[in-house]
Design a protein around this motif. Structure first.
Motif, short mmCIF file in Angstrom:
data_model
loop_
_atom_site.label_atom_id
_atom_site.label_comp_id
_atom_site.label_asym_id
_atom_site.label_seq_id
_atom_site.Cartn_x
_atom_site.Cartn_y
_atom_site.Cartn_z
N ARG A 186 0.41 -1.18 -0.23
CA ARG A 186 -0.14 -0.21 0.15
C ARG A 186 1.01 1.63 -0.17
NH1 ARG A 186 -5.39 -0.41 3.91
NH2 ARG A 186 -5.65 1.34 3.15
N ASP A 198 -0.67 4.44 0.19
CA ASP A 198 -1.93 5.93 1.08
C ASP A 198 -0.73 5.38 2.33
OD1 ASP A 198 -2.67 3.43 1.12
OD2 ASP A 198 -4.90 4.09 2.09
N TRP A 253 -2.36 4.60 5.42
CA TRP A 253 -3.58 3.49 6.16
C TRP A 253 -3.69 2.89 7.58
CZ3 TRP A 253 -0.53 -0.07 9.01
CH2 TRP A 253 0.71 0.13 9.04
#
Length: 273
Positions: free
Chosen positions: A28, A30, A32
């Motif tokens: 990922r 982003d 998170w």
């Protein structure tokens, strides 16, 4: 002959031999971690506030309002509440805050709630911290062992939460009295209590256990049209269970804070009529 690799001794986490071997902890890009961090911060704030208020044993009644943390009051050391749910069922032997006698029921209901499990599992235990992010634990047993197996009592806490919500509904009705206990009063506190009880009932009835109770075990909905309609309504609420969980958590704290500010003389309850 034991080989030292029996199933009970093997790693059952995401790094176990039977799982895909991915070197990166996650892919990922982003932020998170914001969601579990915000969840943990929000829950910690509520725990800190509610713990302080539960053990304070003071400033929980400002006629005609009684804090939802202390209702119903079940010990003799409760402050007099004219017309309110003050039932000395535990007599005079209980010397601690009367809030500790009642908060166990809504606390148990929320602690075992399906949404709150996800929230604090991710926020505090990183199990897992977010979608597509591997948890750091080497083994995973789910809710099959003590103490997490106790989460299965959620359905029973649902039954216990219903009468508590009923008492808080009664408190809301009493909020339509003024300080002299005459009916026909409406103030800012009345609105605060109304919003709170609506959110509490919405959260309670959106519970997965409620949805199962009203229609989860039916084989033929056509033979039970009333229960089917109730099941449908519960399903609509259930889709907003997370939102209602947070909204009702905030509202019950704000409701208690409002009573506290009135009881300490911080301000007078603004009256509409």
């Amino acid at each position: 002959m034991a080989t030292g690799t029996e199933p009970s001794e093997r790693s059952t986490g995401v790094r176990s031999p039977g799982r895909a071997s991915v070197a990166a902890r996650h892919l990922r890009t982003d932020r998170w971690w914001l969601a579990p961090a915000a969840t943990a911060a929000g829950l910690l704030a509520f725990v800190a506030y509610s713990t302080w208020r539960a053990f304070a044993n003071a400033h929980y009644y400002a006629a005609p309002y009684v804090s939802p943390f202390y209702s119903p009051c079940l010990a003799e050391n409760c402050v007099p509440m004219r017309g309110g749910p003050n039932w000395a069922l535990f007599g005079s032997w209980w010397g601690l805050s009367p809030a500790l006698l009642i908060l166990v029921f809504p606390l148990g209901f929320r602690l075992t709630c399906y949404y709150y499990r996800k929230a604090y599992y991710r926020g505090f235990w990183a199990s897992p911290p977010a979608c597509a992010v591997a948890e750091p634990h080497r083994a995973y047993s789910g809710e099959t062992r003590f103490p997490l197996i106790l989460q299965n009592v959620h359905r029973y806490f649902f039954y216990l939460a219903l009468p508590v919500a009923g008492v808080l509904t009664y408190d809301t009705a009493l909020a339509f009295r003024d300080a002299s206990y005459a009916w026909g009063h409406a103030g800012l506190g009345t609105v605060v209590f109304l919003v709170n009880i609506v959110l509490i009932w919405a959260y309670t009835l959106s519970c997965h256990s409620c949805r199962h109770v009203v229609g989860g075990r039916l084989r033929h909905f056509s033979k039970h049209p009333v229960r089917y309609r109730l099941w449908t309504w519960a399903g609509h609420l259930n889709r907003r269970h997370m939102l209602l969980a947070w909204a009702s958590l905030i509202s019950v704290a704000l409701c208690d804070l409002y009573v506290y500010l009135l009881a300490t003389g911080a301000f007078d309850d603004p009256r509409f009529f």
